[in-house]
Structure formats: structure tokens, C-alpha cells
Design a protein around this motif. Structure first.
Motif, short mmCIF file in Angstrom:
data_model
loop_
_atom_site.label_atom_id
_atom_site.label_comp_id
_atom_site.label_asym_id
_atom_site.label_seq_id
_atom_site.Cartn_x
_atom_site.Cartn_y
_atom_site.Cartn_z
N LEU A 180 0.57 -0.98 0.31
CA LEU A 180 0.06 0.43 -0.14
C LEU A 180 0.44 1.14 0.23
O LEU A 180 0.27 2.30 -0.56
N SER A 181 2.62 1.05 0.74
CA SER A 181 3.18 2.68 0.05
C SER A 181 4.36 2.28 0.52
O SER A 181 4.77 0.51 0.60
N TYR A 182 5.15 2.79 0.08
CA TYR A 182 6.69 2.99 -0.08
C TYR A 182 7.26 3.32 1.16
O TYR A 182 7.35 4.58 1.26
N ASP B 169 4.48 4.28 -9.89
CA ASP B 169 2.82 5.09 -8.47
C ASP B 169 3.79 5.69 -7.63
O ASP B 169 3.87 5.12 -6.39
N ASP C 292 3.57 8.33 -6.28
CA ASP C 292 2.76 8.96 -4.99
C ASP C 292 2.60 7.88 -4.17
O ASP C 292 1.47 8.47 -2.67
N ARG C 293 2.72 6.62 -3.80
CA ARG C 293 2.70 5.93 -3.04
C ARG C 293 3.79 5.81 -2.06
O ARG C 293 3.81 4.82 -0.67
N THR D 194 6.18 7.37 1.00
CA THR D 194 5.43 8.01 2.39
C THR D 194 5.96 8.93 2.82
O THR D 194 6.74 9.49 1.66
N ARG E 65 -3.42 -4.49 -1.36
CA ARG E 65 -3.84 -3.67 -1.91
C ARG E 65 -4.38 -4.23 -3.36
O ARG E 65 -5.13 -3.29 -4.04
#
Length: 393
Positions: A93-95, A123, A125-126, A128, A305
Motif C-alpha cells: 500500500l506504500s513505499y 506509483d 505517489d505511494r 510515505t 492492495r
């Protein structure tokens, strides 16, 4: 044919990228420095080809002919084997900041074959907030031959400090005609099926290909679009919500099962499970248990995700349906993405008001917001289906 010919309906963006690649190559050849912007931000709606445009630009930067499309450099970039191009695809869901710092460290190396070291971040925008700050430092002071290619839906999805240091390339939604032409010429899709898939996916190239080529994808879309007609009571609303959530879970399981098994098997081999010989045992060596736990966490996050993305796509299909209902109610002469559901559109348009349709769209968008905030999917979708049944409650 060049690498930019594969970008559907993006002639303006392709021209900008071609000029930039040529200018960079000319500057290096003339000994005038790099002559290149070191950070690029590719933005555009889902399915517009952000990643494909970034990949084509990477090939053009490394190709002796700025993206001829048939040399070894172009081929290696297209298949993901070029040593100077690293593609980052956030799986969860995030990096995290840890992953970003490792990425920045790898980006500091010099190119081995081509003119540039290219970091293609899908992506982006993922990332943190902490990861974005770590990325900012690398973009502010990049090595002389490193180019960052970031992809995000819109400039506003990136923190302003990163956005202000990038050259933005904006992609537009491809037209139905452009996507249909692509499907016919590249995938040998029959013209009628190509037109249906292009219209139904509202300019999303990847989804159009899947819809045209995969009968199971068409079946799932049909199930989603038949939902409004099935909402005749509270019980039916609960059942419909359960089906939507279950289908999303099945999609996630289907997409991840084989990949998870391959990753787990490979990791076990790396840590020596099943090895024989003096001093070895058949279990995981020291450190293996921790690595396996990290992998399981990553796989779980990826499945979450994919499940969320699958459910969100179903909700967007419903939004398209009710948008078409609104168009029918107002007699608008516009292309309907759910034209194949004309009878359902007409029936709902007659039995409800435009205000009801707008309330239904609002209910779907609210459900998307709740899911993004980690509300229990079953509860969020049940609330939505009840609002679709009785929008004035």
C-alpha cells in the motif's frame, strides 16, 4: 517505428520526450555537460500510459538513435533487462523510507552501458512522507548521469518540493477511436469487440486490452453492471455487497497465489532449505525465519492492495453506469461507456430523478473514501448498496 509509436493518443507528449532525448544526446556528444533535466514527473489518468511513456523515454535516452525501437538497447529496456534502467514497482500500500534509501544508494552508481543511469519509479505517489523526503534529497543533488522518472496520477499527488524540481509530462485520456485502432492493429481484435472494449473502459488502455482478450474479465464487468437492477430490498443489498467483496478477494488470490509460491520457494532456496552436506541441515539457515516473515508481510500487503484496487475498479464501473443514467435523463448526446446496458439505463432513468442519480454517485464516492480510510470493506459496501437502492434515505 520508434519506441514512442506504442504510446496511444499521446503524440504531444511523445514529441516533447523525443526532443529532450535528442538534446541530451547532443549535449553529451558535444562535451557541453549533460544538457538534461534530471527529474521527470509523468502524470495522467489511470490507463493513459504513464509507465509506458516513461519506459519509452528511458529507451530513447539510452538508444544511439534516440529510441529507434529495434536495437539491442531498446529491446533490453522493453523487456526489463537493461543494467542501467531500474524499475521500481511498489508492491504494498506504500513505499517505505528504508526502501527509498536503498533505492537512492543504487541510483548513485555510474551507468555501465549507456549514457545514463535511469530510475523509473512507478506509483511514486505511494511513497510515505519520510520516503518522499529521502527521495527529495536524491532529486535535488543527483549524480551527473542519473535521471529519475517518476509516475503519478497528477502533480498534486506528489509533495510540492518534489513536484517543483521535476519537469512534468502530462498525458491525456486516449480517445475511443485511438484505443480501438490499437486493439485491431496490434492484437488482432475484431473491430466490434475493439470498439466495445475501448468505449467501456473510458480511455484505459490496459483495461481495454484485458476486456477485449479475456472473457473472464468481461464476465466480471457484466456482474458488476447488473448489480443496480438486483437491488430490490435490504437483503438483496447485503447479498450484492458480499458478492462484490468476495469477487475482489478472489481476484487478489488469483493474482498473487502463483507469485507468492514462486517467491517463497526462491527465498527458501537462498537460505539453504533442503541443502545437504557436511554442516548443513534441511531447514532454513540463521536469518531465514526473519527473511521469510518479511516476505510474508510484503505478500500480505500486496494482496490487500490488489483486493482494494479490484474493488475500487468495480466501484468506478458503477460510477460510469450512473453517469450514463444521468446522461440519458438529460438527453445528452455523449458517448455512453455502458451502452451495452442500454435497457437498464433507460429503465432506471425513467424510474428515478437526476437528483437520485447524483445521490447514488455520491454514495459510491463516499464508499471509495471509506475504503481508502481502511473501513471494513463489507460494512462500507453494504452502506453503499443500501444508498443505491434507496438514495433518499
Amino acid at each position: 517505428m520508434t519506441v514512442f509509436d506504442d504510446l496511444v493518443g499521446q503524440e504531444q507528449a511523445a514529441a516533447v520526450l523525443q526532443r529532450a532525448a535528442a538534446a541530451g544526446a547532443e549535449a553529451i556528444a558535444g562535451g557541453r555537460g549533460t544538457g538534461m533535466t534530471h527529474a521527470w514527473l509523468f502524470t495522467g489518468p489511470p490507463g493513459s500510459g504513464r509507465t509506458e511513456a516513461a519506459q519509452a523515454f528511458a529507451a530513447a535516452l539510452l538508444c544511439p538513435d534516440q529510441g529507434c525501437g529495434h536495437c539491442d538497447m531498446c529491446h533490453q529496456v522493453s523487456v526489463g533487462s537493461h543494467p542501467d534502467v531500474e524499475t521500481v514497482r511498489p508492491q504494498g500500500l506504500s513505499y517505505s523510507v528504508k526502501q527509498t534509501r536503498e533505492l537512492v544508494l543504487r541510483a548513485s552508481g555510474a551507468p555501465t552501458l549507456g549514457r545514463w543511469r535511469v530510475m523509473l519509479f512507478e506509483d511514486a505517489d505511494r511513497a510515505t512522507e519520510a520516503a518522499a523526503n529521502a527521495l527529495l534529497k536524491a532529486i535535488e543533488e543527483p549524480p551527473p548521469r542519473t535521471v529519475w522518472l517518476l509516475c503519478a496520477p497528477s502533480p498534486d499527488d506528489m509533495v510540492i518540493t518534489i513536484r517543483s524540481r521535476c519537469r512534468v509530462v502530462t498525458l491525456r485520456t486516449p480517445s475511443t477511436a485511438a484505443i480501438a485502432h490499437m486493439l485491431v492493429t496490434r492484437d488482432d481484435v475484431p473491430p466490434k469487440m475493439a470498439e466495445f472494449a475501448a468505449r467501456a473502459t473510458q480511455g484505459h488502455v490496459g483495461r481495454a486490452r484485458r476486456l477485449a482478450l479475456d472473457g473472464e474479465v468481461r464476465h466480471r464487468r457484466e456482474s458488476v453492471l447488473s448489480l443496480p437492477r438486483s437491488l430490490t430490498g435490504v437483503g438483496e443489498c447485503v447479498d450484492a455487497a458480499e458478492r462484490l467483496v468476495k469477487t475482489s478477494s478472489e481476484d487478489a488470490d488469483e493474482a498473487t497465489t502463483h507469485l507468492n509460491e514462486a517467491e517463497t520457494t526462491e527465498l527458501r532456496k537462498i537460505y539453504g532449505e533442503g541443502s545437504t552436506g557436511k554442516g548443513l541441515n534441511r531447514g532454513l539457515v540463521r536469518g531465514g525465519a526473519g527473511a521469510m516473515k518479511d516476505l510474508e508481510d510484503k505478500q500480505k500487503s500486496r494482496a490487500t492492495r490488489i483486493k482494494r484496487d479490484s474493488l475500487d475498479q468495480a466501484l468506478l464501473d458503477l460510477v460510469a453506469f450512473y453517469r450514463d443514467v444521468l446522461a440519458v435523463q438529460f438527453g445528452a448526446e455523449v458517448e455512453l461507456s455502458t451502452e451495452d446496458r442500454r435497457a437498464d439505463l433507460a429503465a432506471l432513468a425513467r424510474s428515478s430523478s437526476p437528483e437520485d442519480t447524483l445521490r447514488r454517485v455520491d454514495a459510491i464516492m463516499l464508499c471509495r473514501e471509506r475504503l481508502a480510510a481502511n473501513v471494513n470493506p463489507q460494512i462500507a459496501v453494504e452502506a453503499m448498496t443500501v444508498s443505491l437502492w434507496r438514495p433518499r434515505l
